[in-house]
Design a protein around this motif. Structure first.
Motif, PDB file in Angstrom:
ATOM      1  N   VAL A  13      -0.885  13.477 -23.685  1.00  0.00           N
ATOM      2  CA  VAL A  13      -1.221  12.696 -22.502  1.00  0.00           C
ATOM      3  C   VAL A  13      -2.031  13.559 -21.537  1.00  0.00           C
ATOM      4  CG1 VAL A  13       0.840  11.232 -22.686  1.00  0.00           C
ATOM      5  CG2 VAL A  13       0.911  13.309 -21.267  1.00  0.00           C
ATOM      6  N   SER A  14      -2.783  12.898 -20.683  1.00  0.00           N
ATOM      7  CA  SER A  14      -3.447  13.580 -19.576  1.00  0.00           C
ATOM      8  C   SER A  14      -2.801  13.082 -18.291  1.00  0.00           C
ATOM      9  CB  SER A  14      -4.945  13.283 -19.572  1.00  0.00           C
ATOM     10  OG  SER A  14      -5.590  13.935 -20.637  1.00  0.00           O
ATOM     11  N   MET A  15      -2.486  14.007 -17.378  1.00  0.00           N
ATOM     12  CA  MET A  15      -1.697  13.650 -16.207  1.00  0.00           C
ATOM     13  C   MET A  15      -2.315  14.197 -14.920  1.00  0.00           C
ATOM     14  SD  MET A  15       2.164  14.454 -17.664  1.00  0.00           S
ATOM     15  CE  MET A  15       2.948  13.733 -16.220  1.00  0.00           C
ATOM     16  N   GLN A  16      -1.955  13.568 -13.829  1.00  0.00           N
ATOM     17  CA  GLN A  16      -2.228  14.104 -12.499  1.00  0.00           C
ATOM     18  C   GLN A  16      -1.118  13.616 -11.582  1.00  0.00           C
ATOM     19  OE1 GLN A  16      -4.243  16.297 -11.143  1.00  0.00           O
ATOM     20  NE2 GLN A  16      -3.563  15.934  -9.062  1.00  0.00           N
ATOM     21  N   GLY A  17      -0.520  14.527 -10.849  1.00  0.00           N
ATOM     22  CA  GLY A  17       0.527  14.168  -9.905  1.00  0.00           C
ATOM     23  C   GLY A  17      -0.002  14.161  -8.484  1.00  0.00           C
ATOM     24  N   GLY A  18       0.717  13.476  -7.620  1.00  0.00           N
ATOM     25  CA  GLY A  18       0.354  13.434  -6.206  1.00  0.00           C
ATOM     26  C   GLY A  18       1.557  13.697  -5.337  1.00  0.00           C
ATOM     27  N   VAL A  19       1.379  14.500  -4.302  1.00  0.00           N
ATOM     28  CA  VAL A  19       2.472  14.853  -3.401  1.00  0.00           C
ATOM     29  C   VAL A  19       1.982  14.840  -1.967  1.00  0.00           C
ATOM     30  CG1 VAL A  19       4.107  16.631  -2.698  1.00  0.00           C
ATOM     31  CG2 VAL A  19       3.596  16.323  -5.124  1.00  0.00           C
ATOM     32  N   LEU A  20       2.656  14.085  -1.128  1.00  0.00           N
ATOM     33  CA  LEU A  20       2.531  14.177   0.320  1.00  0.00           C
ATOM     34  C   LEU A  20       3.952  14.093   0.874  1.00  0.00           C
ATOM     35  CD1 LEU A  20      -0.566  11.957   1.274  1.00  0.00           C
ATOM     36  CD2 LEU A  20      -0.333  14.427   1.605  1.00  0.00           C
ATOM     37  N   PRO A  21       4.203  14.600   2.069  1.00  0.00           N
ATOM     38  CA  PRO A  21       5.558  14.508   2.606  1.00  0.00           C
ATOM     39  C   PRO A  21       6.088  13.075   2.555  1.00  0.00           C
ATOM     40  CG  PRO A  21       4.225  15.921   3.995  1.00  0.00           C
ATOM     41  CD  PRO A  21       3.294  15.315   2.997  1.00  0.00           C
ATOM     42  N   ALA A  30      -7.070  14.127  -1.146  1.00  0.00           N
ATOM     43  CA  ALA A  30      -5.850  13.315  -1.063  1.00  0.00           C
ATOM     44  C   ALA A  30      -6.022  12.204  -0.042  1.00  0.00           C
ATOM     45  CB  ALA A  30      -4.665  14.201  -0.696  1.00  0.00           C
ATOM     46  N   GLY A  31      -7.202  11.585  -0.022  1.00  0.00           N
ATOM     47  CA  GLY A  31      -7.538  10.694   1.078  1.00  0.00           C
ATOM     48  C   GLY A  31      -7.419   9.207   0.840  1.00  0.00           C
ATOM     49  N   LEU A  32      -7.063   8.775  -0.368  1.00  0.00           N
ATOM     50  CA  LEU A  32      -7.087   7.350  -0.676  1.00  0.00           C
ATOM     51  C   LEU A  32      -5.696   6.717  -0.661  1.00  0.00           C
ATOM     52  CD1 LEU A  32      -9.737   7.364  -3.535  1.00  0.00           C
ATOM     53  CD2 LEU A  32      -9.975   6.232  -1.315  1.00  0.00           C
ATOM     54  N   SER A  33      -5.674   5.400  -0.474  1.00  0.00           N
ATOM     55  CA  SER A  33      -4.431   4.635  -0.512  1.00  0.00           C
ATOM     56  C   SER A  33      -4.694   3.287  -1.152  1.00  0.00           C
ATOM     57  CB  SER A  33      -3.885   4.443   0.910  1.00  0.00           C
ATOM     58  OG  SER A  33      -4.748   3.589   1.659  1.00  0.00           O
ATOM     59  N   ARG A  87       0.814  -1.218   0.000  1.00  0.00           N
ATOM     60  CA  ARG A  87       0.000   0.000   0.000  1.00  0.00           C
ATOM     61  C   ARG A  87       0.849   1.269   0.000  1.00  0.00           C
ATOM     62  NH1 ARG A  87      -5.089   0.505   1.141  1.00  0.00           N
ATOM     63  NH2 ARG A  87      -5.129  -1.610   1.988  1.00  0.00           N
ATOM     64  N   PHE A  88       0.426   2.222  -0.821  1.00  0.00           N
ATOM     65  CA  PHE A  88       0.994   3.573  -0.858  1.00  0.00           C
ATOM     66  C   PHE A  88      -0.147   4.578  -0.697  1.00  0.00           C
ATOM     67  CE2 PHE A  88       4.253   1.195  -2.905  1.00  0.00           C
ATOM     68  CZ  PHE A  88       5.432   1.927  -2.894  1.00  0.00           C
ATOM     69  N   ARG A  89       0.164   5.766  -0.267  1.00  0.00           N
ATOM     70  CA  ARG A  89      -0.816   6.849  -0.246  1.00  0.00           C
ATOM     71  C   ARG A  89      -0.918   7.447  -1.650  1.00  0.00           C
ATOM     72  NH1 ARG A  89      -0.976   9.282   5.809  1.00  0.00           N
ATOM     73  NH2 ARG A  89      -0.907   7.198   6.737  1.00  0.00           N
ATOM     74  N   TYR A  90      -2.139   7.563  -2.146  1.00  0.00           N
ATOM     75  CA  TYR A  90      -2.333   8.097  -3.493  1.00  0.00           C
ATOM     76  C   TYR A  90      -2.174   9.608  -3.557  1.00  0.00           C
ATOM     77  CZ  TYR A  90      -4.313   3.595  -5.046  1.00  0.00           C
ATOM     78  OH  TYR A  90      -4.512   2.281  -5.387  1.00  0.00           O
ATOM     79  N   ALA A  91      -2.240  10.276  -2.404  1.00  0.00           N
ATOM     80  CA  ALA A  91      -2.161  11.742  -2.374  1.00  0.00           C
ATOM     81  C   ALA A  91      -3.186  12.324  -3.351  1.00  0.00           C
ATOM     82  CB  ALA A  91      -0.743  12.206  -2.676  1.00  0.00           C
ATOM     83  N   SER A  92      -2.776  13.267  -4.193  1.00  0.00           N
ATOM     84  CA  SER A  92      -3.737  13.948  -5.066  1.00  0.00           C
ATOM     85  C   SER A  92      -4.223  13.108  -6.249  1.00  0.00           C
ATOM     86  CB  SER A  92      -3.148  15.264  -5.582  1.00  0.00           C
ATOM     87  OG  SER A  92      -3.186  16.251  -4.572  1.00  0.00           O
ATOM     88  N   LEU A  93      -3.689  11.911  -6.422  1.00  0.00           N
ATOM     89  CA  LEU A  93      -4.284  11.021  -7.417  1.00  0.00           C
ATOM     90  C   LEU A  93      -5.707  10.649  -6.994  1.00  0.00           C
ATOM     91  CD1 LEU A  93      -1.381   8.607  -8.428  1.00  0.00           C
ATOM     92  CD2 LEU A  93      -1.886  10.917  -9.200  1.00  0.00           C
ATOM     93  N   SER A  94      -6.026  10.867  -5.721  1.00  0.00           N
ATOM     94  CA  SER A  94      -7.393  10.663  -5.225  1.00  0.00           C
ATOM     95  C   SER A  94      -8.386  11.556  -5.960  1.00  0.00           C
ATOM     96  CB  SER A  94      -7.462  10.962  -3.718  1.00  0.00           C
ATOM     97  OG  SER A  94      -6.535  10.182  -2.990  1.00  0.00           O
ATOM     98  N   GLY A 119      -8.329  19.705 -17.605  1.00  0.00           N
ATOM     99  CA  GLY A 119      -9.647  19.198 -17.970  1.00  0.00           C
ATOM    100  C   GLY A 119     -10.360  18.817 -16.696  1.00  0.00           C
ATOM    101  N   TYR A 120     -10.989  17.642 -16.685  1.00  0.00           N
ATOM    102  CA  TYR A 120     -11.723  17.181 -15.504  1.00  0.00           C
ATOM    103  C   TYR A 120     -10.843  16.266 -14.661  1.00  0.00           C
ATOM    104  CZ  TYR A 120     -15.660  18.863 -18.280  1.00  0.00           C
ATOM    105  OH  TYR A 120     -16.517  19.634 -19.034  1.00  0.00           O
ATOM    106  N   GLY A 121     -10.135  16.854 -13.716  1.00  0.00           N
ATOM    107  CA  GLY A 121      -9.294  16.072 -12.825  1.00  0.00           C
ATOM    108  C   GLY A 121      -7.909  15.786 -13.358  1.00  0.00           C
ATOM    109  N   VAL A 122      -7.635  16.111 -14.598  1.00  0.00           N
ATOM    110  CA  VAL A 122      -6.324  15.887 -15.212  1.00  0.00           C
ATOM    111  C   VAL A 122      -5.942  17.105 -16.047  1.00  0.00           C
ATOM    112  CG1 VAL A 122      -6.446  13.357 -15.305  1.00  0.00           C
ATOM    113  CG2 VAL A 122      -7.451  14.710 -17.152  1.00  0.00           C
ATOM    114  N   TYR A 123      -4.658  17.266 -16.289  1.00  0.00           N
ATOM    115  CA  TYR A 123      -4.224  18.314 -17.204  1.00  0.00           C
ATOM    116  C   TYR A 123      -3.630  17.664 -18.452  1.00  0.00           C
ATOM    117  CZ  TYR A 123       0.501  17.609 -15.213  1.00  0.00           C
ATOM    118  OH  TYR A 123       1.690  17.072 -14.786  1.00  0.00           O
TER     119      TYR A 123
END
Length: 414
Positions: A346-354, A288-291, A114-121, A331-335
């Motif tokens: 491509v459409s992308m979304q990044g996630g960042v948590l400490p 950013a709540g899912l893992s 398991r990893f934290r998805y951060a903003s991929l949520s 766009g909708y949830g992705v750039y």
């Protein structure tokens, strides 16, 4: 050599060795106490070499998946990584490297770690919103004040103009570079999603629809909208819509879960292992709540692309938007992103948590790639861009080489 002189030489050599050893210990102890992160950073290259030897991939996985993980291990401060790629026809590949916890002493990282998805949520939040719109329970052009009439009257008249579409595409008027992001504030509690009326006393940073600006507030508000229109708590709604538990995907409440990877904070100068105590993860549910693992998220995203009539790739990016810039043309949830002098969109979304970095990439052929890492680069986003560029060109070359099942999907890019 006389016996007495030999003993004297040996004693001097032993004394010198003892002095050197003590000096090394004293210096090491001093550095560990005064700058522990510096010591940890100095040994990272050696740990990286060890971690790279643990790379494993599923049978038949494209070579670029493993190469991406090796690059991430070397350059992104991440000793443990997962990558999953789903081809346009649905065939899944994956690679992993590293250990779940302490180097060598803990179990090897697996596909299910398991990893934290951060903003991929946010991808889940965007897709859930579009699903409700497709079912007729919500409109893309519905004004936020229609759903929350308590926002009227408001200090800023422009608040009446904010629509669901604006929230989805980060155009609602919130700019975290100009006004504080309440979801990650260390000075005060967040008003979203607990007190939506508090928004009526605030000023927007720009007029809705005027430009793009990445916003956690917008996605927190989308979570509140979904609760209001469905009558269900956000977490319950998402679990029911996606059967998350069946795929090992879970919401996090702060503390690390038993099957979760150990994160590496050596390249961060502010947050440490207990950073989660500073944030409200219930408020972050839609943000950013899912893992979970990379394969599970890639499969969820791949399924999203079949949603009709609207899905996360349906938005038309505004004319004049520079696609070569990251986090610029939403766009909708992705750039949407396209490198200069290249053909692939491509459409992308990044996630960042400490202590962690992640990214999801949807290519124009319908392939989905998810990369999850347990560390963070010392140079920040500038270094992360190098990883994005490597992934982009690897995917582009993979399709140029020709694979079965490739079809083109509209990304809304002009």
């Amino acid at each position: 050599m006389p016996r007495q002189k030999l003993f004297s030489t040996v004693r001097l050599r032993d004394l010198a060795l003892l002095i050197v050893s003590i000096s090394v210990l004293v210096i090491s102890a001093h550095l560990w106490i005064s700058d522990r992160l510096l010591v940890l950073r100095s040994v990272y290259p050696l740990e990286s070499m060890v971690s790279r030897t643990t790379l494993t991939c599923s049978p038949g996985a494209p070579v670029w998946l493993g190469e991406t993980l090796l690059f991430a291990t070397e350059s992104q401060g991440s000793l443990a990584n997962q990558i999953a790629y789903i081809e346009p026809d649905g065939k899944r590949h994956h690679c992993e490297n590293g250990w779940e916890g302490t180097l060598i002493a803990s179990p090897r990282l697996s596909e299910t770690t398991r990893f934290r998805y951060a903003s991929l949520s946010k991808l889940i939040t965007a897709d859930a919103t579009l699903a409700i719109i497709n079912s007729g329970g919500l409109r893309l052009d519905a004004a936020l004040v229609e759903i929350f009439p308590e926002l009227v009257p408001s200090r800023d008249a422009r608040l009446r103009e904010v629509t669901i579409g604006h929230l989805l595409s980060h155009q609602a008027g919130f700019d975290r570079m100009k006004s504080e992001d309440p979801l990650f504030s260390l000075r005060k509690n967040t008003w979203c999603p607990y007190d939506i009326k508090a928004l009526s006393s605030q000023m927007l940073d720009f007029s809705p629809g005027e430009r793009y600006s990445y916003s956690n507030r917008g996605y927190c508000l989308l979570g509140a909208v979904l609760e209001k229109v469905t009558g269900k708590p956000f977490r319950q709604l998402i679990e029911e819509m996606y059967s998350l538990s069946d795929q090992g995907v879970r919401f996090i409440d702060g503390p690390y879960l038993k099957d979760e990877v150990r994160y590496d904070f050596r390249n961060g100068d502010f947050f440490s292992e207990r950073y989660y105590q500073r944030f409200d993860f219930h408020a972050l549910s839609a943000v950013a709540g899912l893992s979970g693992n990379a394969s599970a998220l890639a499969q969820l995203i791949h399924s999203m692309l079949r949603r009709q009539p609207l899905n996360i790739l349906s938005a038309t990016v505004g004319e004049g938007c520079d696609l070569s810039e990251y986090m610029n043309c939403y766009g909708y949830g992705v750039y949407v992103h396209k490198q200069s002098n290249s053909q692939l969109s491509v459409s992308m979304q990044g996630g960042v948590l400490p202590g962690s970095r992640s990214v999801a990439v949807i290519d124009e052929h319908g392939g989905v790639t998810v990369l999850l890492g347990s560390g963070q680069p010392l140079e920040g986003f500038e270094q992360t861009v190098k990883l994005y560029q490597k992934m982009y060109y690897s995917i582009e070359q993979y399709y140029k080489a020709g694979i079965a099942g490739a079809v083109s999907l509209p990304l809304g890019a002009k």
